[in-house]
Write a protein that holds these residues in place. Structure first.
Motif, PDB file in Angstrom:
ATOM      1  N   VAL A 192       0.815  -1.215   0.000  1.00 51.42           N
ATOM      2  CA  VAL A 192       0.000   0.000   0.000  1.00 51.42           C
ATOM      3  C   VAL A 192       0.850   1.267   0.000  1.00 51.42           C
ATOM      4  O   VAL A 192       0.664   2.152  -0.833  1.00 51.42           O
ATOM      5  CB  VAL A 192      -0.969   0.018   1.206  1.00 51.42           C
ATOM      6  CG1 VAL A 192      -1.774   1.322   1.224  1.00 51.42           C
ATOM      7  CG2 VAL A 192      -1.921  -1.167   1.148  1.00 51.42           C
ATOM      8  N   ARG A 199       5.752   0.685 -10.298  1.00 50.45           N
ATOM      9  CA  ARG A 199       6.405   2.005 -10.278  1.00 50.45           C
ATOM     10  C   ARG A 199       7.924   1.840 -10.165  1.00 50.45           C
ATOM     11  O   ARG A 199       8.684   2.631 -10.724  1.00 50.45           O
ATOM     12  CB  ARG A 199       5.846   2.840  -9.124  1.00 50.45           C
ATOM     13  CG  ARG A 199       4.443   3.374  -9.407  1.00 50.45           C
ATOM     14  CD  ARG A 199       3.798   3.948  -8.160  1.00 50.45           C
ATOM     15  NE  ARG A 199       4.634   4.913  -7.496  1.00 50.45           N
ATOM     16  CZ  ARG A 199       4.589   5.159  -6.173  1.00 50.45           C
ATOM     17  NH1 ARG A 199       3.747   4.510  -5.397  1.00 50.45           N
ATOM     18  NH2 ARG A 199       5.402   6.055  -5.650  1.00 50.45           N
ATOM     19  N   ASP A 202       9.207   1.266 -13.547  1.00 52.20           N
ATOM     20  CA  ASP A 202       9.248   2.554 -14.276  1.00 52.20           C
ATOM     21  C   ASP A 202      10.534   3.304 -13.929  1.00 52.20           C
ATOM     22  O   ASP A 202      11.198   3.865 -14.808  1.00 52.20           O
ATOM     23  CB  ASP A 202       8.053   3.429 -13.886  1.00 52.20           C
ATOM     24  CG  ASP A 202       6.721   2.860 -14.345  1.00 52.20           C
ATOM     25  OD1 ASP A 202       6.714   2.065 -15.304  1.00 52.20           O
ATOM     26  OD2 ASP A 202       5.691   3.223 -13.747  1.00 52.20           O
TER      27      ASP A 202
ATOM     28  N   LEU B  13      -5.237   5.365   2.342  1.00 54.89           N
ATOM     29  CA  LEU B  13      -3.924   4.976   1.811  1.00 54.89           C
ATOM     30  C   LEU B  13      -4.048   4.062   0.591  1.00 54.89           C
ATOM     31  O   LEU B  13      -3.252   4.148  -0.341  1.00 54.89           O
ATOM     32  CB  LEU B  13      -3.084   4.303   2.902  1.00 54.89           C
ATOM     33  CG  LEU B  13      -2.474   5.254   3.937  1.00 54.89           C
ATOM     34  CD1 LEU B  13      -1.731   4.458   5.003  1.00 54.89           C
ATOM     35  CD2 LEU B  13      -1.522   6.250   3.277  1.00 54.89           C
ATOM     36  N   GLU B  14      -5.052   3.204   0.615  1.00 59.29           N
ATOM     37  CA  GLU B  14      -5.234   2.330  -0.555  1.00 59.29           C
ATOM     38  C   GLU B  14      -5.655   3.149  -1.778  1.00 59.29           C
ATOM     39  O   GLU B  14      -5.202   2.891  -2.899  1.00 59.29           O
ATOM     40  CB  GLU B  14      -6.266   1.247  -0.252  1.00 59.29           C
ATOM     41  CG  GLU B  14      -5.755   0.218   0.749  1.00 59.29           C
ATOM     42  CD  GLU B  14      -6.775  -0.848   1.064  1.00 59.29           C
ATOM     43  OE1 GLU B  14      -7.772  -0.975   0.326  1.00 59.29           O
ATOM     44  OE2 GLU B  14      -6.574  -1.549   2.078  1.00 59.29           O
ATOM     45  N   ARG B  16      -4.893   6.278  -2.255  1.00 59.74           N
ATOM     46  CA  ARG B  16      -3.675   7.004  -2.644  1.00 59.74           C
ATOM     47  C   ARG B  16      -2.800   6.116  -3.524  1.00 59.74           C
ATOM     48  O   ARG B  16      -2.308   6.535  -4.577  1.00 59.74           O
ATOM     49  CB  ARG B  16      -2.942   7.414  -1.366  1.00 59.74           C
ATOM     50  CG  ARG B  16      -1.584   8.069  -1.565  1.00 59.74           C
ATOM     51  CD  ARG B  16      -0.939   8.248  -0.184  1.00 59.74           C
ATOM     52  NE  ARG B  16       0.332   8.939  -0.254  1.00 59.74           N
ATOM     53  CZ  ARG B  16       1.502   8.343  -0.483  1.00 59.74           C
ATOM     54  NH1 ARG B  16       1.548   7.042  -0.698  1.00 59.74           N
ATOM     55  NH2 ARG B  16       2.615   9.039  -0.518  1.00 59.74           N
ATOM     56  N   ARG B  17      -2.606   4.871  -3.057  1.00 58.00           N
ATOM     57  CA  ARG B  17      -1.799   3.928  -3.841  1.00 58.00           C
ATOM     58  C   ARG B  17      -2.388   3.731  -5.232  1.00 58.00           C
ATOM     59  O   ARG B  17      -1.661   3.761  -6.231  1.00 58.00           O
ATOM     60  CB  ARG B  17      -1.757   2.565  -3.116  1.00 58.00           C
ATOM     61  CG  ARG B  17      -1.118   1.461  -3.950  1.00 58.00           C
ATOM     62  CD  ARG B  17      -1.529   0.083  -3.488  1.00 58.00           C
ATOM     63  NE  ARG B  17      -2.967  -0.109  -3.570  1.00 58.00           N
ATOM     64  CZ  ARG B  17      -3.628  -1.101  -2.973  1.00 58.00           C
ATOM     65  NH1 ARG B  17      -2.980  -1.983  -2.238  1.00 58.00           N
ATOM     66  NH2 ARG B  17      -4.943  -1.217  -3.089  1.00 58.00           N
ATOM     67  N   LEU B  20      -1.800   6.658  -7.483  1.00 57.66           N
ATOM     68  CA  LEU B  20      -0.392   6.698  -7.921  1.00 57.66           C
ATOM     69  C   LEU B  20      -0.147   5.683  -9.033  1.00 57.66           C
ATOM     70  O   LEU B  20       0.626   5.937  -9.961  1.00 57.66           O
ATOM     71  CB  LEU B  20       0.544   6.428  -6.732  1.00 57.66           C
ATOM     72  CG  LEU B  20       0.680   7.579  -5.733  1.00 57.66           C
ATOM     73  CD1 LEU B  20       1.436   7.123  -4.488  1.00 57.66           C
ATOM     74  CD2 LEU B  20       1.400   8.766  -6.370  1.00 57.66           C
ATOM     75  N   GLU B  21      -0.814   4.532  -8.943  1.00 53.89           N
ATOM     76  CA  GLU B  21      -0.656   3.531 -10.015  1.00 53.89           C
ATOM     77  C   GLU B  21      -1.193   4.065 -11.340  1.00 53.89           C
ATOM     78  O   GLU B  21      -0.608   3.832 -12.395  1.00 53.89           O
ATOM     79  CB  GLU B  21      -1.369   2.225  -9.646  1.00 53.89           C
ATOM     80  CG  GLU B  21      -0.678   1.424  -8.549  1.00 53.89           C
ATOM     81  CD  GLU B  21       0.724   0.965  -8.929  1.00 53.89           C
ATOM     82  OE1 GLU B  21       0.925   0.500 -10.068  1.00 53.89           O
ATOM     83  OE2 GLU B  21       1.627   1.092  -8.080  1.00 53.89           O
ATOM     84  N   ALA B  24       1.262   6.549 -12.631  1.00 53.26           N
ATOM     85  CA  ALA B  24       2.437   5.859 -13.177  1.00 53.26           C
ATOM     86  C   ALA B  24       2.133   5.253 -14.548  1.00 53.26           C
ATOM     87  O   ALA B  24       2.975   5.271 -15.449  1.00 53.26           O
ATOM     88  CB  ALA B  24       2.908   4.776 -12.204  1.00 53.26           C
ATOM     89  N   ARG B  28       4.060   6.154 -17.867  1.00 54.11           N
ATOM     90  CA  ARG B  28       4.664   5.055 -18.634  1.00 54.11           C
ATOM     91  C   ARG B  28       4.225   5.146 -20.101  1.00 54.11           C
ATOM     92  O   ARG B  28       5.028   4.957 -21.012  1.00 54.11           O
ATOM     93  CB  ARG B  28       4.187   3.736 -18.018  1.00 54.11           C
ATOM     94  CG  ARG B  28       4.988   2.511 -18.346  1.00 54.11           C
ATOM     95  CD  ARG B  28       4.411   1.324 -17.564  1.00 54.11           C
ATOM     96  NE  ARG B  28       4.401   1.557 -16.134  1.00 54.11           N
ATOM     97  CZ  ARG B  28       3.397   1.214 -15.305  1.00 54.11           C
ATOM     98  NH1 ARG B  28       2.315   0.607 -15.773  1.00 54.11           N
ATOM     99  NH2 ARG B  28       3.477   1.467 -14.024  1.00 54.11           N
TER     100      ARG B  28
END
Lengths: 273, 78
Positions: A192, A199, A202, B13-14, B16-17, B20-21, B24, B28
């Protein structure tokens, strides 16, 4: 494929993890000293902990054919207790002489308080005096950028050899600062928080991998030692060769940790028959 | 049922993760386009993802049905 887990809190994990890691190619784990989930009150508690990770834990790993190495330090979360920190620091040289001890770590910052900064300086100073490697923890989440900058400022004011310092838990917002300053940078793969396996790939594709280390997450909280294998698989899925994977997930740890002669695992080259 | 605070305490938090994925993935993709020969075709899926984020960012979700809206939106990809 042979894999090294450069940052693994083994005492918080089960033997089943060792067994599964052995089945998936892990040949060595390195266990930095860690926060126990509560603030320890007695120097003796640290001494017993250091004995556990320098004497007992290698025997548990060896049952599965895995080499176990360790680091010793007072965790930054406990550096507010200055008397305790100084007492433990005075006893650390005994453990730096242990045959599996690779250096001082993980020291670093949590909330970047004056006492934490003093503790970090004292740890780095001890390491340099004893010609040891250093593993530095950077804070989590909203404290990360400020804490990482502060770590770099502290190091900039000391007489250190950047080749021997690994600054851990970098993410996209902090990796440039660490690499530009000449240190090794570690990415830590959590389910988490911190970085994720994808990432991390990456980042591996974006930067020169010469000074990059990749760790799984393995502690008593929500964590997963097999995020490292997930990262390897994603790296390979993107078309990178087996040797390129070996360079990052086996040989880079060998190159950094091999600066300590106790680390006797050598980089490997895959040859085709 | 969780309180509003408990909901965020439990799942922030999950989320947020996961965001972010997504960030990313978009980075990419951009890098891949930069490194391609310039002939990268416009992919409908990228447009669908961006539209999905606009749906999420909209403040008007009185029926708490973002998930249903996104599923209907994603079903537009054949």
């Amino acid at each position: 494929m042979q894999i090294i887990q450069p940052h693994y809190h083994a005492i918080a994990r089960t033997a089943q993890d060792y067994e599964r890691m052995a089945m998936s190619g892990v040949v060595a784990v390195c266990e930095p000293a860690f926060w126990a989930g509560f603030d320890r009150r007695h120097p003796e508690t640290f001494i017993d902990y250091f004995a556990q990770i320098s004497e007992f834990e290698p025997t548990r790993a060896a049952e599965f054919g895995i080499r176990h190495f360790c680091w010793v330090a007072v965790n930054p979360k406990e550096a507010e207790n200055v008397e305790l920190t100084n007492d433990v620091l005075s006893q650390m040289p005994e453990f730096l002489d242990k045959p599996n001890c690779l250096g001082v770590g993980e020291t670093g910052l949590h909330k970047s308080t004056p006492n934490e900064i003093a503790g970090l300086e004292a740890h780095v100073d001890l390491a340099m005096k004893h010609d040891q490697l250093v593993l530095i923890h950077t804070p989590h989440l909203s404290d990360k950028a400020h804490g990482t900058k502060t770590v770099l400022e502290v190091l900039a004011g000391m007489d250190v050899n950047p080749d021997k310092i690994w600054i851990d838990h970098v993410e996209e917002q902090t990796i440039d600062w660490v690499l530009d300053a000449g240190y090794w940078a570690g990415m830590t793969l959590y389910p988490v928080t911190k970085c994720s396996p994808r990432r991390a790939v990456d980042i591996l594709e974006k930067y020169s991998t010469e000074r990059l280390l990749v760790n799984s997450s393995a502690d008593w909280g929500p964590s997963d030692p097999f995020t490292l294998q997930e990262c390897v698989v994603d790296f390979r899925k993107r078309g990178h060769s087996l040797q390129e994977a070996v360079e990052i997930f086996h040989n880079n740890p060998c190159r950094f940790l091999g600066q300590n002669p106790k680390w006797d695992i050598k980089p490997i080259q895959i040859s085709e028959a | 049922m969780l309180s509003p605070k408990q909901t965020l305490d439990t799942y922030y938090l999950e989320a947020r993760r996961d965001l972010l994925e997504v960030a990313a993935l978009l980075d990419r993709y951009d890098e891949a386009v930069k490194n391609s020969d310039g002939s990268a075709a416009k992919d409908r899926r990228l447009v669908v993802l961006r539209e999905a984020m606009e749906i999420l960012a909209s403040p008007d979700h009185a029926n708490s049905d973002r998930t249903k809206q996104l599923l209907e939106h994603f079903s537009s990809i054949s």
